[in-house]
Design an enzyme around this catalytic site. Structure first.
Site, PDB file in Angstrom:
ATOM      1  N   SER A 152       0.825  -1.201   0.000  1.00 54.50           N
ATOM      2  CA  SER A 152       0.000   0.000   0.000  1.00 54.50           C
ATOM      3  C   SER A 152       0.865   1.259   0.000  1.00 54.50           C
ATOM      4  O   SER A 152       1.959   1.263   0.545  1.00 54.50           O
ATOM      5  CB  SER A 152      -0.881  -0.011   1.245  1.00 54.50           C
ATOM      6  OG  SER A 152      -1.539   1.214   1.343  1.00 54.50           O
ATOM      7  N   LYS A 211      -5.118  -6.226   2.889  1.00 57.76           N
ATOM      8  CA  LYS A 211      -4.928  -5.139   1.918  1.00 57.76           C
ATOM      9  C   LYS A 211      -6.280  -4.762   1.275  1.00 57.76           C
ATOM     10  O   LYS A 211      -6.575  -3.586   1.054  1.00 57.76           O
ATOM     11  CB  LYS A 211      -3.905  -5.593   0.868  1.00 57.76           C
ATOM     12  CG  LYS A 211      -3.877  -4.800  -0.426  1.00 57.76           C
ATOM     13  CD  LYS A 211      -3.329  -3.389  -0.281  1.00 57.76           C
ATOM     14  CE  LYS A 211      -3.142  -2.758  -1.664  1.00 57.76           C
ATOM     15  NZ  LYS A 211      -3.187  -1.322  -1.688  1.00 57.76           N
ATOM     16  N   HIS A 227      -8.328  -2.886   3.795  1.00 58.49           N
ATOM     17  CA  HIS A 227      -7.676  -1.576   3.932  1.00 58.49           C
ATOM     18  C   HIS A 227      -8.113  -0.655   2.776  1.00 58.49           C
ATOM     19  O   HIS A 227      -8.469   0.496   2.974  1.00 58.49           O
ATOM     20  CB  HIS A 227      -6.161  -1.816   3.975  1.00 58.49           C
ATOM     21  CG  HIS A 227      -5.305  -0.706   3.467  1.00 58.49           C
ATOM     22  ND1 HIS A 227      -5.148  -0.424   2.128  1.00 58.49           N
ATOM     23  CD2 HIS A 227      -4.535   0.183   4.111  1.00 58.49           C
ATOM     24  CE1 HIS A 227      -4.337   0.602   1.979  1.00 58.49           C
ATOM     25  NE2 HIS A 227      -3.946   0.989   3.166  1.00 58.49           N
ATOM     26  N   ASN A 228      -8.135  -1.207   1.552  1.00 57.36           N
ATOM     27  CA  ASN A 228      -8.585  -0.404   0.412  1.00 57.36           C
ATOM     28  C   ASN A 228     -10.068  -0.057   0.543  1.00 57.36           C
ATOM     29  O   ASN A 228     -10.490   1.039   0.188  1.00 57.36           O
ATOM     30  CB  ASN A 228      -8.382  -1.178  -0.894  1.00 57.36           C
ATOM     31  CG  ASN A 228      -6.956  -1.082  -1.391  1.00 57.36           C
ATOM     32  OD1 ASN A 228      -6.049  -0.822  -0.621  1.00 57.36           O
ATOM     33  ND2 ASN A 228      -6.752  -1.292  -2.676  1.00 57.36           N
ATOM     34  N   GLU A 264     -10.506   2.771   2.686  1.00 55.44           N
ATOM     35  CA  GLU A 264     -10.083   3.974   1.955  1.00 55.44           C
ATOM     36  C   GLU A 264     -11.190   4.449   1.003  1.00 55.44           C
ATOM     37  O   GLU A 264     -11.399   5.650   0.832  1.00 55.44           O
ATOM     38  CB  GLU A 264      -8.814   3.630   1.175  1.00 55.44           C
ATOM     39  CG  GLU A 264      -7.971   4.825   0.825  1.00 55.44           C
ATOM     40  CD  GLU A 264      -6.626   4.392   0.234  1.00 55.44           C
ATOM     41  OE1 GLU A 264      -5.637   5.037   0.537  1.00 55.44           O
ATOM     42  OE2 GLU A 264      -6.585   3.409  -0.526  1.00 55.44           O
TER      43      GLU A 264
HETATM   44  N1  NAP Z   1      -0.147   1.835  -9.174  1.00 56.70           N
HETATM   45  C1  NAP Z   1      -0.454   1.788  -7.878  1.00 56.70           C
HETATM   46  O1  NAP Z   1      -0.602   2.820  -7.177  1.00 56.70           O
HETATM   47  C2  NAP Z   1      -0.618   0.452  -7.191  1.00 56.70           C
HETATM   48  C3  NAP Z   1      -0.680   0.420  -5.796  1.00 56.70           C
HETATM   49  C4  NAP Z   1      -0.736  -0.811  -5.141  1.00 56.70           C
HETATM   50  C5  NAP Z   1      -0.772  -1.971  -5.902  1.00 56.70           C
HETATM   51  N2  NAP Z   1      -0.743  -1.919  -7.278  1.00 56.70           N
HETATM   52  C6  NAP Z   1      -0.754  -3.187  -8.022  1.00 56.70           C
HETATM   53  O2  NAP Z   1       0.561  -3.454  -8.514  1.00 56.70           O
HETATM   54  C7  NAP Z   1       0.475  -4.229  -9.709  1.00 56.70           C
HETATM   55  C8  NAP Z   1       1.293  -3.552 -10.804  1.00 56.70           C
HETATM   56  O3  NAP Z   1       0.742  -2.265 -11.035  1.00 56.70           O
HETATM   57  P1  NAP Z   1       1.560  -1.099 -11.802  1.00 56.70           P
HETATM   58  O4  NAP Z   1       0.814   0.153 -11.525  1.00 56.70           O
HETATM   59  O5  NAP Z   1       3.004  -1.169 -11.477  1.00 56.70           O
HETATM   60  O6  NAP Z   1       1.349  -1.546 -13.350  1.00 56.70           O
HETATM   61  P2  NAP Z   1       2.063  -0.992 -14.669  1.00 56.70           P
HETATM   62  O7  NAP Z   1       2.869   0.226 -14.418  1.00 56.70           O
HETATM   63  O8  NAP Z   1       0.999  -0.941 -15.714  1.00 56.70           O
HETATM   64  O9  NAP Z   1       3.110  -2.144 -15.055  1.00 56.70           O
HETATM   65  C9  NAP Z   1       2.640  -3.393 -15.433  1.00 56.70           C
HETATM   66  C10 NAP Z   1       3.792  -4.401 -15.447  1.00 56.70           C
HETATM   67  O10 NAP Z   1       3.207  -5.681 -15.696  1.00 56.70           O
HETATM   68  C11 NAP Z   1       3.897  -6.299 -16.776  1.00 56.70           C
HETATM   69  N3  NAP Z   1       2.967  -7.189 -17.479  1.00 56.70           N
HETATM   70  C12 NAP Z   1       1.728  -6.912 -17.911  1.00 56.70           C
HETATM   71  N4  NAP Z   1       1.165  -7.997 -18.464  1.00 56.70           N
HETATM   72  C13 NAP Z   1       2.096  -8.990 -18.375  1.00 56.70           C
HETATM   73  C14 NAP Z   1       2.111 -10.354 -18.759  1.00 56.70           C
HETATM   74  N5  NAP Z   1       1.048 -10.917 -19.354  1.00 56.70           N
HETATM   75  N6  NAP Z   1       3.230 -11.078 -18.495  1.00 56.70           N
HETATM   76  C15 NAP Z   1       4.302 -10.511 -17.891  1.00 56.70           C
HETATM   77  N7  NAP Z   1       4.339  -9.224 -17.507  1.00 56.70           N
HETATM   78  C16 NAP Z   1       3.243  -8.477 -17.745  1.00 56.70           C
HETATM   79  C17 NAP Z   1       4.375  -5.152 -17.629  1.00 56.70           C
HETATM   80  O11 NAP Z   1       5.431  -5.586 -18.447  1.00 56.70           O
HETATM   81  P3  NAP Z   1       5.707  -4.937 -19.917  1.00 56.70           P
HETATM   82  O12 NAP Z   1       6.681  -3.814 -19.674  1.00 56.70           O
HETATM   83  O13 NAP Z   1       6.290  -6.047 -20.688  1.00 56.70           O
HETATM   84  O14 NAP Z   1       4.388  -4.464 -20.456  1.00 56.70           O
HETATM   85  C18 NAP Z   1       4.820  -4.157 -16.537  1.00 56.70           C
HETATM   86  O15 NAP Z   1       6.092  -4.496 -16.047  1.00 56.70           O
HETATM   87  C19 NAP Z   1      -1.019  -4.372 -10.017  1.00 56.70           C
HETATM   88  O16 NAP Z   1      -1.497  -5.567  -9.465  1.00 56.70           O
HETATM   89  C20 NAP Z   1      -1.635  -3.199  -9.275  1.00 56.70           C
HETATM   90  O17 NAP Z   1      -2.993  -3.408  -8.964  1.00 56.70           O
HETATM   91  C21 NAP Z   1      -0.635  -0.738  -7.929  1.00 56.70           C
END
Ligand code: NAP
Length: 324
Positions: free
Chosen positions: A130, A184, A187-188, A191
């Site tokens: 988070s 988590k 928690h969300n 929020e």
């Molecule tokens: N953003 C936030 O504030 C936040 C907060 C808490 C949790 N999260 C969670 O964290 C996770 C990642 O979120 P993010 O915001 O970092 O996403 P992001 O910036 O869109 O990055 C996505 C990543 O996933 C990879 N990917 C997508 N499809 C794939 C596949 N089929 N096989 C292998 N790799 C794949 C992408 O690789 P490529 O470069 O090859 O496309 C990239 O490295 C999600 O579950 C999200 O819900 C996000």
């Protein structure tokens, strides 16, 4: 070369920031991303932390770079990509290695993944993270579900990178399999309710009392110095005070009034219903998000029935503000 302490797959927004955080706390980290150019860009931008990062261009290379038993964090899009990544890792990992899903998974999926891996000799951790992008880089709150033994292997790294509250690390082992992702999720959900309350109070101040964004920003800034002090109240004050550089209008007035959702609020409500626990504030928040998202239907309803106009509140303004 010295082996990495931990590995990470997925150098998107969250993964890249988490990897830099781990490197900064003095732990060598091996990284892999499906698209190789992203790995190159990550390494190029790692600056002084470059030496703590081991870029890998195949899962075999990744596995070879990490000290066994190997913990590998998966930070890719939630859902099918996580299952695909786990399946691919099965081929390169050995007994006692630890696969960690750090995305926003439904804890029921985490329980399934934990049980599916149990006959392979590999261990699974479901880890809620988070704090968004900033948190991942400088100190997230970390909620871990898995075996106690696997927690012990990663405890040092996760404790080091987590946020600290009154000198206590915001990283904890919360129980087996889906426990971390369950916490988590709830928690969300909380929020969601918090944000809905902020939105409704903004609505009362704007429509009921006729206050403008800047005046409301000052109210929130004031509340942030008292017992309501929190990140959400703080950024609400900042957002309401901001003007759009192109139009000069308050940002809040030009943002489309349509919000999306990724699922954790809805999952919280479903679990509350399953357990027979009233979670009315979260239920209302999820319903408000759904209503917000169906803008076309709202416009059609307004055309058919009118918008009801705005009712100013006639009560004493200062007394009402005190009540809020
Ligand atoms: N953003 C936030 O504030 C936040 C907060 C808490 C949790 N999260 C969670 O964290 C996770 C990642 O979120 P993010 O915001 O970092 O996403 P992001 O910036 O869109 O990055 C996505 C990543 O996933 C990879 N990917 C997508 N499809 C794939 C596949 N089929 N096989 C292998 N790799 C794949 C992408 O690789 P490529 O470069 O090859 O496309 C990239 O490295 C999600 O579950 C999200 O819900 C996000």
């Amino acid at each position: 070369m010295e082996k990495a302490e931990i590995g990470l797959i997925g150098l998107g927004t969250m993964g890249s920031n988490l990897a830099l955080n781990i490197a900064e706390k003095g732990h060598r980290i091996a990284v892999f991303n499906r698209t190789a150019s992203r790995t190159d860009a990550f390494v190029e931008n790692a600056g002084t932390l470059r030496d703590m990062v081991v870029p890998c261009y195949s899962l075999e290379e990744l596995a070879a770079a990490i000290r066994p038993p190997r913990p590998i964090i998966i930070m890719v899009l939630a859902g099918k990509p996580v299952d695909e990544q786990i399946a691919a890792l099965r081929g390169v990992l050995s007994a006692n290695d630890i696969v960690i899903d750090a995305g926003n998974a439904n804890f029921r999926d985490t329980m399934r993944r934990f049980s599916e891996l149990s006959d392979s000799g590999l261990t699974f951790i479901g880890m809620g993270v988070s704090g968004g992008e900033e948190g991942a880089r400088h100190g997230p709150s970390i909620m871990v579900g898995g075996t106690e033994q696997s927690w012990k292997r990663v405890e040092k790294v996760l404790t080091a990178i987590s946020a600290k509250f009154r000198d206590e690390p915001c990283a904890a082992w919360l129980g087996t399999d889906g426990a971390g992702h369950f916490v988590k999720t709830i928690h969300n959900g909380i929020e969601y309710a918090d944000m809905q309350m902020i939105a409704e109070i903004y609505g009362i101040l704007r429509d009921g009392l006729g206050m403008g964004p800047k005046q409301i920003a000052q109210m929130f800034a004031g509340w942030n110095t008292g017992r309501l002090n929190s990140y959400l109240i703080e950024i609400t004050a900042k957002v309401l005070a901001a003007d759009d550089p192109k139009t000069g209008k308050p940002v809040v007035d030009i943002i489309l009034d349509r919000a999306g959702q990724k699922g954790t609020g809805k999952w919280s409500v479903i679990e509350a219903q399953q357990l027979g626990i009233p979670a009315t504030a979260i239920e209302a928040a999820v319903a408000a998000r759904v209503l917000s998202s169906i803008k076309d239907e709202r416009l059609a309803a307004e055309k058919a029935y009118g918008n009801g106009g705005v009712t100013r509140i006639s009560a004493d303004k200062d007394a009402l503000l005190d009540e809020l």
